[in-house]
Design a protein around this motif. Structure first.
Motif, PDB file in Angstrom:
ATOM      1  N   SER A 125       0.840  -1.204   0.000  1.00 58.37           N
ATOM      2  CA  SER A 125       0.000   0.000   0.000  1.00 58.37           C
ATOM      3  C   SER A 125       0.869   1.245   0.000  1.00 58.37           C
ATOM      4  O   SER A 125       2.089   1.167   0.171  1.00 58.37           O
ATOM      5  N   ASP A 126       0.230   2.395  -0.169  1.00 60.15           N
ATOM      6  CA  ASP A 126       0.931   3.651   0.037  1.00 60.15           C
ATOM      7  C   ASP A 126       1.400   3.694   1.490  1.00 60.15           C
ATOM      8  O   ASP A 126       0.845   3.015   2.366  1.00 60.15           O
ATOM      9  N   MET A 127       2.413   4.505   1.748  1.00 55.78           N
ATOM     10  CA  MET A 127       2.977   4.585   3.096  1.00 55.78           C
ATOM     11  C   MET A 127       3.259   6.034   3.453  1.00 55.78           C
ATOM     12  O   MET A 127       3.811   6.790   2.642  1.00 55.78           O
ATOM     13  N   VAL A 139       4.641   8.087   0.240  1.00 49.16           N
ATOM     14  CA  VAL A 139       5.162   7.474  -0.972  1.00 49.16           C
ATOM     15  C   VAL A 139       4.071   6.606  -1.581  1.00 49.16           C
ATOM     16  O   VAL A 139       3.313   5.947  -0.878  1.00 49.16           O
ATOM     17  N   SER A 140       3.986   6.649  -2.907  1.00 51.11           N
ATOM     18  CA  SER A 140       2.984   5.878  -3.637  1.00 51.11           C
ATOM     19  C   SER A 140       3.645   5.242  -4.848  1.00 51.11           C
ATOM     20  O   SER A 140       4.526   5.831  -5.472  1.00 51.11           O
ATOM     21  N   GLN A 203      -3.559   2.002  -3.321  1.00 50.15           N
ATOM     22  CA  GLN A 203      -3.075   3.386  -3.308  1.00 50.15           C
ATOM     23  C   GLN A 203      -3.786   4.229  -2.249  1.00 50.15           C
ATOM     24  O   GLN A 203      -4.287   5.326  -2.503  1.00 50.15           O
ATOM     25  N   VAL A 204      -3.787   3.663  -1.059  1.00 48.92           N
ATOM     26  CA  VAL A 204      -4.293   4.305   0.154  1.00 48.92           C
ATOM     27  C   VAL A 204      -3.237   4.047   1.230  1.00 48.92           C
ATOM     28  O   VAL A 204      -2.707   2.933   1.305  1.00 48.92           O
ATOM     29  N   PRO A 205      -2.887   5.030   2.049  1.00 47.48           N
ATOM     30  CA  PRO A 205      -1.849   4.817   3.070  1.00 47.48           C
ATOM     31  C   PRO A 205      -2.367   4.003   4.256  1.00 47.48           C
ATOM     32  O   PRO A 205      -2.954   4.542   5.199  1.00 47.48           O
ATOM     33  N   LYS A 273       4.961  14.057  -3.295  1.00 48.60           N
ATOM     34  CA  LYS A 273       4.105  12.903  -3.513  1.00 48.60           C
ATOM     35  C   LYS A 273       2.887  12.960  -2.603  1.00 48.60           C
ATOM     36  O   LYS A 273       1.787  12.603  -2.999  1.00 48.60           O
ATOM     37  N   SER A 274       3.093  13.436  -1.370  1.00 50.26           N
ATOM     38  CA  SER A 274       1.987  13.545  -0.435  1.00 50.26           C
ATOM     39  C   SER A 274       0.946  14.533  -0.940  1.00 50.26           C
ATOM     40  O   SER A 274      -0.257  14.287  -0.879  1.00 50.26           O
ATOM     41  N   ARG A 275       1.403  15.640  -1.504  1.00 53.19           N
ATOM     42  CA  ARG A 275       0.452  16.646  -2.015  1.00 53.19           C
ATOM     43  C   ARG A 275      -0.289  16.135  -3.244  1.00 53.19           C
ATOM     44  O   ARG A 275      -1.477  16.386  -3.433  1.00 53.19           O
TER      45      ARG A 275
END
Length: 278
Positions: A125-127, A139-140, A203-205, A273-275
């Motif tokens: 998953s995203d982290m 990160v994705s 693609q979800v943290p 990446k977060s934005r």
């Protein structure tokens, strides 16, 4: 009450080392999962603080549910995770680190992917990255990584992953060569893709990694050389065009940057990446 003698669906493997201040929170994240059909295998890698004692308290409080191993001396994550794998009974292998945390529904969502998509062997998953001030980066990776994605870097976050045990068995688990320290996961994914396995990223943290932003101090130049070796190796292993071996130069170049420059790049990249995905 659950019968712990039954074979669990999920084996969680966690190498622990000098993490007495954070281990309890990490284990609690596993205990609080909405999916309860799991076993947690902890292996202390020669800690010099109270990590083993804390792990022992949890193992004693959850007999049969939490299994505790101990290396006599520090052996590295590759060896330690293989020890955990050697006693794992689950059909699926999940990872967790002793200083991180994850959402209660993490296992449920990852398990759903593996059971609904039989062609998928790896799910991550995203982290997000956090420190004492809160979440500061994310990160994705591509939803369905292909072989070409490996040249840019590892296409899966290691700590949030859940993997079919058969995929681990097919490639012999983690390679324990010293040149693979800190890149054992990258090399593992290459081996699995070379063996015909594929993966997916949610693609979800679902996972948060503790990172105090002093990234450069923990990424010694020898680990950059290890990453370069994997990048060179994967070109042949995955049947990619030979010219892509030039990507092996990137970690070496990055490793030669002044510490302040690299830290700035690291924070900027993860912040951007977060934005973008936020």
């Amino acid at each position: 009450m659950q019968d712990y003698a039954q074979t669990p669906r999920i084996s969680v493997i966690m190498g622990i080392y000098n993490c007495e201040g954070t281990l309890g929170e990490a284990i609690d994240c596993i205990l609080n999962q909405t999916v309860t059909d799991w076993e947690l295998i902890l292996c202390d890698d020669g800690s010099r603080d109270g990590t083993f004692s804390i792990a022992r308290e949890y193992a004693d409080a959850h007999p049969g549910k939490i299994i505790l191993l101990q290396n006599e001396t520090n052996q590295g994550l590759n060896y330690t995770l293989n020890r955990c794998l050697s006693v794992a009974r689950g059909e699926y292998i999940a990872r967790m680190d002793g200083d991180d945390r994850c959402l209660p529904q993490r296992f449920a969502l990852e398990l759903e992917v593996l059971e609904q998509e039989p062609d998928i062997a790896i799910v991550s998953s995203d982290m997000e990255f956090f420190d004492e001030t809160g979440v500061w980066g994310r990160v994705s990776h591509p939803a369905y990584p292909v072989k070409e994605d490996f040249t840019a870097g590892t296409p899966f976050c290691h700590a949030p992953c859940m993997v079919r045990k058969c995929a681990y068995e097919a490639v012999g688990g983690y390679s324990e060569a010293r040149r693979l320290l800190r890149v054992e996961d990258y090399h593992l994914w290459v081996k699995m893709y070379a063996a015909g396995f594929t993966g997916r990223n949610i693609q979800v943290p679902l996972y948060q990694m503790r990172d105090d932003r002093n990234a450069y101090s923990r990424r010694k130049f020898r680990y950059r050389l290890n990453e370069a070796w994997v990048k060179a190796y994967l070109v042949k292993a995955l049947g990619l065009p030979k010219w892509k071996v030039v990507y092996a130069l990137r970690p070496i170049i990055v490793g030669l940057l002044p510490g302040k420059v690299y830290d700035w790049m690291h924070k900027r990249r993860l912040g951007e990446k977060s934005r973008k995905v936020g």
